[in-house]
Design a protein around this motif. Sequence first.
Motif, PDB file in Angstrom:
ATOM      1  N   MET A   1      18.617  56.939  33.699  1.00  0.00           N
ATOM      2  CA  MET A   1      18.020  55.725  33.164  1.00  0.00           C
ATOM      3  C   MET A   1      19.079  54.892  32.438  1.00  0.00           C
ATOM      4  SD  MET A   1      14.540  57.543  31.766  1.00  0.00           S
ATOM      5  CE  MET A   1      13.776  56.185  30.885  1.00  0.00           C
ATOM      6  N   LEU A  77      12.724  59.148  40.265  1.00  0.00           N
ATOM      7  CA  LEU A  77      12.063  59.520  39.008  1.00  0.00           C
ATOM      8  C   LEU A  77      12.568  58.700  37.825  1.00  0.00           C
ATOM      9  CD1 LEU A  77      11.969  63.390  39.520  1.00  0.00           C
ATOM     10  CD2 LEU A  77       9.998  61.837  39.436  1.00  0.00           C
ATOM     11  N   ASP A  80      10.839  55.448  37.914  1.00  0.00           N
ATOM     12  CA  ASP A  80       9.456  55.598  37.426  1.00  0.00           C
ATOM     13  C   ASP A  80       9.437  55.654  35.896  1.00  0.00           C
ATOM     14  OD1 ASP A  80       8.779  55.758  40.070  1.00  0.00           O
ATOM     15  OD2 ASP A  80       8.353  57.907  40.065  1.00  0.00           O
ATOM     16  N   ALA A  81      10.358  56.434  35.338  1.00  0.00           N
ATOM     17  CA  ALA A  81      10.386  56.602  33.879  1.00  0.00           C
ATOM     18  C   ALA A  81      10.756  55.296  33.174  1.00  0.00           C
ATOM     19  CB  ALA A  81      11.366  57.710  33.497  1.00  0.00           C
ATOM     20  N   ALA A  84       7.646  53.094  33.137  1.00  0.00           N
ATOM     21  CA  ALA A  84       6.701  53.522  32.096  1.00  0.00           C
ATOM     22  C   ALA A  84       7.244  53.191  30.708  1.00  0.00           C
ATOM     23  CB  ALA A  84       6.435  55.023  32.215  1.00  0.00           C
ATOM     24  N   PHE A  85       8.542  53.427  30.512  1.00  0.00           N
ATOM     25  CA  PHE A  85       9.126  53.196  29.184  1.00  0.00           C
ATOM     26  C   PHE A  85       9.077  51.719  28.795  1.00  0.00           C
ATOM     27  CE2 PHE A  85      12.746  52.968  26.105  1.00  0.00           C
ATOM     28  CZ  PHE A  85      12.104  53.676  25.110  1.00  0.00           C
ATOM     29  N   PHE A  87       6.667  49.644  29.274  1.00  0.00           N
ATOM     30  CA  PHE A  87       5.356  49.396  28.647  1.00  0.00           C
ATOM     31  C   PHE A  87       5.256  50.110  27.296  1.00  0.00           C
ATOM     32  CE2 PHE A  87       4.458  48.465  33.113  1.00  0.00           C
ATOM     33  CZ  PHE A  87       3.864  47.234  32.965  1.00  0.00           C
ATOM     34  N   GLU A  88       5.784  51.335  27.251  1.00  0.00           N
ATOM     35  CA  GLU A  88       5.765  52.068  25.985  1.00  0.00           C
ATOM     36  C   GLU A  88       6.489  51.277  24.897  1.00  0.00           C
ATOM     37  OE1 GLU A  88       7.371  56.027  26.216  1.00  0.00           O
ATOM     38  OE2 GLU A  88       7.465  56.249  24.047  1.00  0.00           O
ATOM     39  N   ALA A  91       4.592  48.329  23.618  1.00  0.00           N
ATOM     40  CA  ALA A  91       3.420  48.750  22.836  1.00  0.00           C
ATOM     41  C   ALA A  91       3.801  49.284  21.464  1.00  0.00           C
ATOM     42  CB  ALA A  91       2.623  49.804  23.615  1.00  0.00           C
ATOM     43  N   VAL A  92       4.891  50.033  21.371  1.00  0.00           N
ATOM     44  CA  VAL A  92       5.194  50.675  20.091  1.00  0.00           C
ATOM     45  C   VAL A  92       6.204  49.900  19.238  1.00  0.00           C
ATOM     46  CG1 VAL A  92       4.685  52.966  21.046  1.00  0.00           C
ATOM     47  CG2 VAL A  92       7.061  52.193  20.903  1.00  0.00           C
TER      48      VAL A  92
ATOM     49  N   GLY B 107       0.563  52.683  24.577  1.00  0.00           N
ATOM     50  CA  GLY B 107       1.770  53.383  24.126  1.00  0.00           C
ATOM     51  C   GLY B 107       1.680  54.880  24.400  1.00  0.00           C
ATOM     52  N   ALA B 110       1.887  55.532  28.306  1.00  0.00           N
ATOM     53  CA  ALA B 110       3.249  55.330  28.818  1.00  0.00           C
ATOM     54  C   ALA B 110       4.140  56.502  28.438  1.00  0.00           C
ATOM     55  CB  ALA B 110       3.825  54.017  28.286  1.00  0.00           C
ATOM     56  N   LYS B 111       3.988  56.997  27.212  1.00  0.00           N
ATOM     57  CA  LYS B 111       4.819  58.104  26.748  1.00  0.00           C
ATOM     58  C   LYS B 111       4.556  59.380  27.551  1.00  0.00           C
ATOM     59  CE  LYS B 111       6.410  60.331  22.555  1.00  0.00           C
ATOM     60  NZ  LYS B 111       6.326  60.417  21.097  1.00  0.00           N
ATOM     61  N   ILE B 113       4.096  59.605  30.598  1.00  0.00           N
ATOM     62  CA  ILE B 113       4.625  59.498  31.965  1.00  0.00           C
ATOM     63  C   ILE B 113       6.139  59.713  32.030  1.00  0.00           C
ATOM     64  CG2 ILE B 113       4.910  57.967  33.955  1.00  0.00           C
ATOM     65  CD1 ILE B 113       2.470  56.377  32.752  1.00  0.00           C
ATOM     66  N   GLY B 114       6.860  59.085  31.120  1.00  0.00           N
ATOM     67  CA  GLY B 114       8.304  58.921  31.263  1.00  0.00           C
ATOM     68  C   GLY B 114       9.157  60.125  30.910  1.00  0.00           C
ATOM     69  N   SER B 115      10.291  59.841  30.287  1.00  0.00           N
ATOM     70  CA  SER B 115      11.312  60.860  30.058  1.00  0.00           C
ATOM     71  C   SER B 115      10.905  61.866  28.987  1.00  0.00           C
ATOM     72  CB  SER B 115      12.632  60.200  29.670  1.00  0.00           C
ATOM     73  OG  SER B 115      12.459  59.454  28.486  1.00  0.00           O
ATOM     74  N   GLU B 116       9.763  61.656  28.341  1.00  0.00           N
ATOM     75  CA  GLU B 116       9.239  62.665  27.418  1.00  0.00           C
ATOM     76  C   GLU B 116       7.937  63.255  27.965  1.00  0.00           C
ATOM     77  OE1 GLU B 116       9.459  61.561  23.097  1.00  0.00           O
ATOM     78  OE2 GLU B 116      10.139  59.676  23.943  1.00  0.00           O
ATOM     79  N   VAL B 119       7.732  62.777  34.047  1.00  0.00           N
ATOM     80  CA  VAL B 119       9.028  62.713  34.730  1.00  0.00           C
ATOM     81  C   VAL B 119       9.985  63.779  34.196  1.00  0.00           C
ATOM     82  CG1 VAL B 119      11.096  61.303  35.039  1.00  0.00           C
ATOM     83  CG2 VAL B 119       8.844  60.306  35.450  1.00  0.00           C
ATOM     84  N   GLN B 122       9.150  66.921  35.969  1.00  0.00           N
ATOM     85  CA  GLN B 122       9.586  66.873  37.372  1.00  0.00           C
ATOM     86  C   GLN B 122      11.090  67.147  37.491  1.00  0.00           C
ATOM     87  OE1 GLN B 122       7.019  66.644  39.450  1.00  0.00           O
ATOM     88  NE2 GLN B 122       6.695  64.508  39.992  1.00  0.00           N
ATOM     89  N   VAL B 123      11.858  66.502  36.620  1.00  0.00           N
ATOM     90  CA  VAL B 123      13.318  66.631  36.702  1.00  0.00           C
ATOM     91  C   VAL B 123      13.739  68.069  36.412  1.00  0.00           C
ATOM     92  CG1 VAL B 123      15.505  65.933  35.633  1.00  0.00           C
ATOM     93  CG2 VAL B 123      13.784  64.204  36.206  1.00  0.00           C
ATOM     94  N   ILE B 126      12.774  70.256  39.401  1.00  0.00           N
ATOM     95  CA  ILE B 126      13.728  70.087  40.498  1.00  0.00           C
ATOM     96  C   ILE B 126      15.008  70.869  40.223  1.00  0.00           C
ATOM     97  CG2 ILE B 126      15.348  68.406  41.490  1.00  0.00           C
ATOM     98  CD1 ILE B 126      13.070  66.332  41.294  1.00  0.00           C
TER      99      ILE B 126
END
Lengths: 261, 261
Positions: A1, A77, A80-81, A84-85, A87-88, A91-92, B107, B110-111, B113-116, B119, B122-123, B126
């Motif tokens: 990212m 991925l 995708d992240a 999503a981030f 929007f996060e 929002a925050v 918020g 979104a959180k 879904i992403g890197s926290e 995803v 998934q990473v 993998i």
Amino acid sequence: MRYSLLAGGKRVRPVLCLAACELVGGQEPMAMPSACAVEMIHTMSLMHDDLPCMDNDDLRRGKPTNHKVFGEDVAVLAGDALLAFAFEYIAVATVGVTPARIVRAIGELAKSIGSEGLVAGQVVDINSEGLSDVGLEQLEFIHVHKTAALLEGSVVLGAILGGGSTEEVEKLRNFARYIGLLFQVVDDILDVTKSSQELGKTAGKDLVADKVTYPKLMGIEKSREFAEKLNKDAQDQLSGFDPEKAAPLIALANYIAYRQN
Amino acid sequence: MRYSLLAGGKRVRPVLCLAACELVGGQEPMAMPSACAVEMIHTMSLMHDDLPCMDNDDLRRGKPTNHKVFGEDVAVLAGDALLAFAFEYIAVATVGVTPARIVRAIGELAKSIGSEGLVAGQVVDINSEGLSDVGLEQLEFIHVHKTAALLEGSVVLGAILGGGSTEEVEKLRNFARYIGLLFQVVDDILDVTKSSQELGKTAGKDLVADKVTYPKLMGIEKSREFAEKLNKDAQDQLSGFDPEKAAPLIALANYIAYRQN
């Protein structure tokens, strides 16, 4: 990212977002998280666009593309992240704006990405590759969605978060639509007139991919005239605003029109 | 987008979202757009997960996977568009909820879904495939993120939008964490104890892919005991709520614990 987001780039979308916010009387912190978010979304769209199953690009912003460095799975991925981030983060991290305006801004941004925005443009672009009968109308559909939608989203987000009136938001939306198309016309011209080194990305790739472009459809001279007209139409939308506050957006329109890479 | 979203599935996440909303005293329409949104996000994560560069799956929900029907490029883009549309739909279609709660819900989602969240799972998944030294801690990290995060997001969204207090939201968050892990432990057990016919999908897939699972790490009996404990811990979180209103979530926890496929 981080690799793709921080690889540089012109940062046109964040600048548009911040400039629109300030034009309607807002302060920079109101729109800064959204300015970052639109760059995240632009970046993720490039990461997915560069994948082997799409444009299969090796070079982006002067560096190897994300999947070349981290693999295709991680490039999908990480995109995708980032989406999503984006929007996060709005929002925050948005401060000094009513929640009602934040919700409105999120709705506008999301719409500029999906099946009525960026992705719509990508899909029609993919489906029209190699076709010989792509007309001006379809070309404009592609660019209005693929490029202009997120530029429009960036400007509209800034205007909403900065506290703009409905009329101000709509004028800025029109401004963004003109420069969105302007941006792509200039991109098409540069692709056939500049070298890869000058561009920081592969030049002439539209020709190789047999993509329909403005120079191909109307010739380079007419494309340049069209760019001039779009720049003028865009700047006309700003005539009702305080000239001093409109100066950054006018400068940006001129930058897009006259950029060399 | 429609092909994969409307292909069926257990709809566990939407049901969780709506049940949490009603448990804290909210009405169904407050959480319905979010219930749809979490299913869109779950679906897009499956679409990208099924891609040749990831799990390379041909079948999903009893139908050919998205990329098998529409091509890899469209599968990537349709996933992106579903992700964006999830946020758009919450922002424009949620009714009867204060904008401040909508922003908070966005918020949270979104959180997850992403890197926290998803995803991240998934990473790490993998990167751990085929490794012989994956421990319980890493396995739990994968499932807490890959499966539990969005289940948690679904419950928390419902609780926030339904008007839940901070304490209620946190209790439901803990409930969701337990059943998120429970869901995966049961999945792992079913994969080694049931036939393909009983499951409606290929059994023994984890063994073939040399994936680390709970039965592999702690044996089937201990895995079953762990599942029992998770189900009990989850239901304990609901003890402070009106039993009648908590009944759907308790039934859902038992469904997850005792399902046969």
